[in-house]
Scaffold this motif. Structure first.
Motif: not given
Length: 176
Positions: A61-75
Motif C-alpha cells: 500500500p501507499d498509505a494506511a488508515a486506522v480506526e480510532e479506539t473508543f474507551v469501553n467500561k473495562n479498563p
C-alpha cells in the motif's frame, strides 16, 4: 493510490486494501489477523506485528488508515486494545507509510451517510462501493470502511490543494 484500512483488535485485527483513483474505488483484498488467546500478551502482539508486516509486504500500500479506539467500561480490555492499536499504528509507520486515524462515527458517515449506522448497514454499503469484495470477517468489512473513508477524505484534501486531510492526526500525535 493503494490504501490499507485497519480495524485494530487484540483477538482479531481486520485489514482491507483498496485502490483509489479520484472518486473511483477498486477492491483489492481483505482479511483478518488472529492472535492466539492462549499465548502470553507479548506473543499475541508479535503475531499481530508479523501478520500486518506480511499484509504490507504482499499488497504494497501507499498509505494506511486506522480506526480510532473508543474507551469501553473495562479498563483491562481498553488497555489491551490500546496495545494492539499501538502495533497496528507502528507497523505501517515502520514500513514508511503515512498513517491516518479516523473516529468510528466519521468512518460510518463517510461510508453510509450516518454516523451511528449499524454494522449491517456498513457492510451493505461496503459491498455496494466495492463490487466483488469478499468481506472475510466483520473486522475486515470495518477495515475496508476505514480505507474508503480515507480515500474520500484524502481525495477531498488533494482537491483543496493539500497533501493530506487537514484535521487528521498523524502517527506522531500531531495534527496535519
Amino acid at each position: 493510490m493503494r490504501l490499507l484500512g485497519l480495524d485494530p483488535g487484540l483477538r482479531h485485527t481486520g485489514w482491507g486494501v483498496i485502490e483509489s483513483q479520484g472518486s473511483r474505488l477498486r477492491y483489492v483484498a481483505d482479511g483478518a489477523i488472529h492472535s492466539d488467546g492462549g499465548l502470553p500478551l507479548a506473543q499475541r502482539l508479535v503475531q499481530l506485528h508479523d501478520g500486518l508486516t506480511e499484509v504490507i509486504r504482499l499488497y504494497r500500500p501507499d498509505a494506511a488508515a486506522v480506526e480510532e479506539t473508543f474507551v469501553n467500561k473495562n479498563p483491562t480490555s481498553t488497555l489491551k486494545l490500546g496495545l494492539a492499536r499501538g502495533v497496528v499504528l507502528v507497523v505501517p509507520a515502520l514500513a514508511g507509510l503515512p498513517v491516518a486515524e479516523y473516529p468510528a462515527n466519521l468512518i460510518k458517515k463517510s461510508v453510509v451517510g450516518a454516523g451511528h449506522a449499524g454494522k449491517e448497514q456498513v457492510q451493505m454499503m461496503v459491498r455496494m462501493l466495492l463490487p466483488g469484495c469478499e468481506l472475510a470477517t466483520a473486522d475486515a468489512a470495518d477495515a475496508l470502511a476505514v480505507a474508503i473513508c480515507h480515500a474520500h477524505h484524502d481525495a477531498t484534501a488533494r482537491r483543496w490543494g493539500g497533501s493530506a486531510a487537514p484535521t487528521l492526526k498523524t502517527q506522531e500525535g500531531g495534527v496535519r
